[in-house]
Design a protein around this motif. Sequence first.
Motif, PDB file in Angstrom:
ATOM      1  N   HIS A   1     -32.466 -30.482 -59.848  1.00  0.00           N
ATOM      2  CA  HIS A   1     -31.576 -29.463 -59.275  1.00  0.00           C
ATOM      3  C   HIS A   1     -31.341 -29.742 -57.799  1.00  0.00           C
ATOM      4  CE1 HIS A   1     -30.640 -25.272 -57.867  1.00  0.00           C
ATOM      5  NE2 HIS A   1     -29.836 -25.349 -58.914  1.00  0.00           N
ATOM      6  N   VAL A   2     -32.403 -29.992 -57.074  1.00  0.00           N
ATOM      7  CA  VAL A   2     -32.312 -30.260 -55.641  1.00  0.00           C
ATOM      8  C   VAL A   2     -31.531 -31.551 -55.376  1.00  0.00           C
ATOM      9  CG1 VAL A   2     -33.669 -30.799 -53.564  1.00  0.00           C
ATOM     10  CG2 VAL A   2     -34.392 -28.955 -55.098  1.00  0.00           C
ATOM     11  N   ALA A   3     -31.787 -32.582 -56.180  1.00  0.00           N
ATOM     12  CA  ALA A   3     -31.082 -33.860 -56.007  1.00  0.00           C
ATOM     13  C   ALA A   3     -29.591 -33.690 -56.268  1.00  0.00           C
ATOM     14  CB  ALA A   3     -31.667 -34.914 -56.935  1.00  0.00           C
ATOM     15  N   ALA A   4     -29.232 -32.909 -57.281  1.00  0.00           N
ATOM     16  CA  ALA A   4     -27.821 -32.681 -57.580  1.00  0.00           C
ATOM     17  C   ALA A   4     -27.143 -31.924 -56.444  1.00  0.00           C
ATOM     18  CB  ALA A   4     -27.679 -31.920 -58.901  1.00  0.00           C
ATOM     19  N   ILE A   5     -27.815 -30.944 -55.877  1.00  0.00           N
ATOM     20  CA  ILE A   5     -27.254 -30.196 -54.748  1.00  0.00           C
ATOM     21  C   ILE A   5     -27.027 -31.126 -53.559  1.00  0.00           C
ATOM     22  CG2 ILE A   5     -27.772 -28.422 -53.016  1.00  0.00           C
ATOM     23  CD1 ILE A   5     -29.166 -26.855 -55.303  1.00  0.00           C
ATOM     24  N   ASP A   6     -27.981 -31.995 -53.298  1.00  0.00           N
ATOM     25  CA  ASP A   6     -27.847 -32.952 -52.203  1.00  0.00           C
ATOM     26  C   ASP A   6     -26.655 -33.880 -52.437  1.00  0.00           C
ATOM     27  OD1 ASP A   6     -28.826 -34.354 -49.774  1.00  0.00           O
ATOM     28  OD2 ASP A   6     -29.181 -35.978 -51.214  1.00  0.00           O
ATOM     29  N   LEU A   7     -26.526 -34.390 -53.665  1.00  0.00           N
ATOM     30  CA  LEU A   7     -25.418 -35.276 -53.983  1.00  0.00           C
ATOM     31  C   LEU A   7     -24.085 -34.547 -53.883  1.00  0.00           C
ATOM     32  CD1 LEU A   7     -24.345 -38.001 -54.840  1.00  0.00           C
ATOM     33  CD2 LEU A   7     -24.879 -37.400 -57.220  1.00  0.00           C
ATOM     34  N   LEU A   8     -24.030 -33.294 -54.311  1.00  0.00           N
ATOM     35  CA  LEU A   8     -22.789 -32.520 -54.187  1.00  0.00           C
ATOM     36  C   LEU A   8     -22.354 -32.424 -52.728  1.00  0.00           C
ATOM     37  CD1 LEU A   8     -23.430 -29.663 -56.756  1.00  0.00           C
ATOM     38  CD2 LEU A   8     -21.643 -31.414 -56.879  1.00  0.00           C
ATOM     39  N   GLY A   9     -23.300 -32.200 -51.849  1.00  0.00           N
ATOM     40  CA  GLY A   9     -22.968 -32.134 -50.428  1.00  0.00           C
ATOM     41  C   GLY A   9     -22.413 -33.448 -49.912  1.00  0.00           C
ATOM     42  N   ARG A  10     -23.035 -34.554 -50.309  1.00  0.00           N
ATOM     43  CA  ARG A  10     -22.545 -35.874 -49.880  1.00  0.00           C
ATOM     44  C   ARG A  10     -21.138 -36.134 -50.410  1.00  0.00           C
ATOM     45  NH1 ARG A  10     -25.875 -39.969 -52.250  1.00  0.00           N
ATOM     46  NH2 ARG A  10     -24.588 -41.398 -51.068  1.00  0.00           N
ATOM     47  N   ILE A  11     -20.906 -35.759 -51.674  1.00  0.00           N
ATOM     48  CA  ILE A  11     -19.586 -35.961 -52.273  1.00  0.00           C
ATOM     49  C   ILE A  11     -18.545 -35.128 -51.532  1.00  0.00           C
ATOM     50  CG2 ILE A  11     -18.188 -35.555 -54.343  1.00  0.00           C
ATOM     51  CD1 ILE A  11     -20.821 -36.087 -55.967  1.00  0.00           C
ATOM     52  N   GLU A  12     -18.850 -33.873 -51.258  1.00  0.00           N
ATOM     53  CA  GLU A  12     -17.895 -32.985 -50.586  1.00  0.00           C
ATOM     54  C   GLU A  12     -17.549 -33.484 -49.189  1.00  0.00           C
ATOM     55  OE1 GLU A  12     -19.744 -29.164 -51.010  1.00  0.00           O
ATOM     56  OE2 GLU A  12     -19.299 -29.121 -53.168  1.00  0.00           O
ATOM     57  N   ILE A  13     -18.511 -34.031 -48.488  1.00  0.00           N
ATOM     58  CA  ILE A  13     -18.244 -34.592 -47.158  1.00  0.00           C
ATOM     59  C   ILE A  13     -17.295 -35.779 -47.271  1.00  0.00           C
ATOM     60  CG2 ILE A  13     -19.298 -35.877 -45.249  1.00  0.00           C
ATOM     61  CD1 ILE A  13     -21.742 -33.965 -45.615  1.00  0.00           C
ATOM     62  N   GLU A  14     -17.523 -36.627 -48.263  1.00  0.00           N
ATOM     63  CA  GLU A  14     -16.678 -37.810 -48.443  1.00  0.00           C
ATOM     64  C   GLU A  14     -15.253 -37.417 -48.858  1.00  0.00           C
ATOM     65  OE1 GLU A  14     -16.111 -41.837 -47.971  1.00  0.00           O
ATOM     66  OE2 GLU A  14     -17.796 -40.585 -47.416  1.00  0.00           O
ATOM     67  N   VAL A  15     -15.131 -36.415 -49.735  1.00  0.00           N
ATOM     68  CA  VAL A  15     -13.797 -35.930 -50.130  1.00  0.00           C
ATOM     69  C   VAL A  15     -13.070 -35.388 -48.902  1.00  0.00           C
ATOM     70  CG1 VAL A  15     -12.554 -34.167 -51.446  1.00  0.00           C
ATOM     71  CG2 VAL A  15     -14.377 -35.471 -52.539  1.00  0.00           C
ATOM     72  N   ALA A  16     -13.755 -34.615 -48.080  1.00  0.00           N
ATOM     73  CA  ALA A  16     -13.139 -34.063 -46.870  1.00  0.00           C
ATOM     74  C   ALA A  16     -12.687 -35.175 -45.927  1.00  0.00           C
ATOM     75  CB  ALA A  16     -14.122 -33.135 -46.158  1.00  0.00           C
ATOM     76  N   ARG A  17     -13.499 -36.228 -45.796  1.00  0.00           N
ATOM     77  CA  ARG A  17     -13.126 -37.346 -44.936  1.00  0.00           C
ATOM     78  C   ARG A  17     -11.837 -37.998 -45.435  1.00  0.00           C
ATOM     79  NH1 ARG A  17     -13.009 -42.496 -44.985  1.00  0.00           N
ATOM     80  NH2 ARG A  17     -13.972 -42.691 -47.025  1.00  0.00           N
ATOM     81  N   ILE A  18     -11.764 -38.222 -46.734  1.00  0.00           N
ATOM     82  CA  ILE A  18     -10.579 -38.837 -47.315  1.00  0.00           C
ATOM     83  C   ILE A  18      -9.349 -37.930 -47.152  1.00  0.00           C
ATOM     84  CG2 ILE A  18      -9.524 -39.490 -49.530  1.00  0.00           C
ATOM     85  CD1 ILE A  18     -12.336 -40.559 -50.330  1.00  0.00           C
ATOM     86  N   GLU A  19      -9.533 -36.636 -47.392  1.00  0.00           N
ATOM     87  CA  GLU A  19      -8.403 -35.700 -47.289  1.00  0.00           C
ATOM     88  C   GLU A  19      -7.900 -35.569 -45.855  1.00  0.00           C
ATOM     89  OE1 GLU A  19      -9.750 -32.171 -49.266  1.00  0.00           O
ATOM     90  OE2 GLU A  19      -9.286 -33.013 -51.250  1.00  0.00           O
ATOM     91  N   ARG A  20      -8.787 -35.636 -44.888  1.00  0.00           N
ATOM     92  CA  ARG A  20      -8.361 -35.559 -43.485  1.00  0.00           C
ATOM     93  C   ARG A  20      -7.570 -36.802 -43.091  1.00  0.00           C
ATOM     94  NH1 ARG A  20     -13.526 -33.628 -42.727  1.00  0.00           N
ATOM     95  NH2 ARG A  20     -14.188 -35.624 -41.920  1.00  0.00           N
ATOM     96  N   ALA A  21      -7.887 -37.935 -43.719  1.00  0.00           N
ATOM     97  CA  ALA A  21      -7.224 -39.196 -43.375  1.00  0.00           C
ATOM     98  C   ALA A  21      -5.858 -39.341 -44.054  1.00  0.00           C
ATOM     99  CB  ALA A  21      -8.113 -40.373 -43.765  1.00  0.00           C
ATOM    100  N   MET A  22      -5.538 -38.457 -44.992  1.00  0.00           N
ATOM    101  CA  MET A  22      -4.250 -38.554 -45.692  1.00  0.00           C
ATOM    102  C   MET A  22      -3.114 -38.188 -44.748  1.00  0.00           C
ATOM    103  SD  MET A  22      -5.066 -36.859 -49.367  1.00  0.00           S
ATOM    104  CE  MET A  22      -5.818 -37.795 -50.656  1.00  0.00           C
ATOM    105  N   ASP A  23      -1.927 -38.655 -45.090  1.00  0.00           N
ATOM    106  CA  ASP A  23      -0.746 -38.354 -44.265  1.00  0.00           C
ATOM    107  C   ASP A  23       0.298 -37.663 -45.128  1.00  0.00           C
ATOM    108  OD1 ASP A  23       0.934 -38.298 -42.097  1.00  0.00           O
ATOM    109  OD2 ASP A  23       1.710 -40.319 -42.441  1.00  0.00           O
ATOM    110  N   PRO A  24       0.509 -36.371 -44.964  1.00  0.00           N
ATOM    111  CA  PRO A  24      -0.195 -35.440 -44.081  1.00  0.00           C
ATOM    112  C   PRO A  24      -1.577 -35.073 -44.647  1.00  0.00           C
ATOM    113  CG  PRO A  24       1.398 -34.231 -45.377  1.00  0.00           C
ATOM    114  CD  PRO A  24       1.548 -35.696 -45.741  1.00  0.00           C
ATOM    115  N   PRO A  25      -2.480 -34.624 -43.794  1.00  0.00           N
ATOM    116  CA  PRO A  25      -3.814 -34.241 -44.263  1.00  0.00           C
ATOM    117  C   PRO A  25      -3.725 -33.107 -45.274  1.00  0.00           C
ATOM    118  CG  PRO A  25      -3.745 -34.334 -41.865  1.00  0.00           C
ATOM    119  CD  PRO A  25      -2.326 -34.485 -42.360  1.00  0.00           C
ATOM    120  N   LEU A  26      -4.632 -33.100 -46.241  1.00  0.00           N
ATOM    121  CA  LEU A  26      -4.666 -32.021 -47.224  1.00  0.00           C
ATOM    122  C   LEU A  26      -5.399 -30.799 -46.710  1.00  0.00           C
ATOM    123  CD1 LEU A  26      -5.327 -33.827 -50.637  1.00  0.00           C
ATOM    124  CD2 LEU A  26      -3.195 -32.938 -49.728  1.00  0.00           C
ATOM    125  N   VAL A  27      -6.044 -30.906 -45.557  1.00  0.00           N
ATOM    126  CA  VAL A  27      -6.771 -29.761 -45.013  1.00  0.00           C
ATOM    127  C   VAL A  27      -6.075 -29.198 -43.806  1.00  0.00           C
ATOM    128  CG1 VAL A  27      -9.012 -30.361 -45.894  1.00  0.00           C
ATOM    129  CG2 VAL A  27      -8.296 -31.310 -43.731  1.00  0.00           C
TER     130      VAL A  27
END
Length: 69
Positions: A43-69
């Motif tokens: 459970h704890v490992a999955a929560i940690d991985l979810l956080g890492r995934i969400e950070i990476e998705v946000a990084r990609i979305e901010r880099a889009m033109d136009p940004p999705l965020v």
Amino acid sequence: MTDHETASPAAPTPLPQTREELLALHRETRARRNAAAHGSADHVAAIDLLGRIEIEVARIERAMDPPLV
């Protein structure tokens, strides 16, 4: 020392680099988290991985033109 501080992997598994692959991994990881006993190592490992995934998705979305965020 708390349970969260005991054993952590030396190097986390690299994440996919496309938004679509990350979102698919996020769905799979949510299912894994939901199936695990609350507070268990899985459970704890999955929560940690979810956080890492969400950070990476946000990084990609901010880099889009136009940004999705």
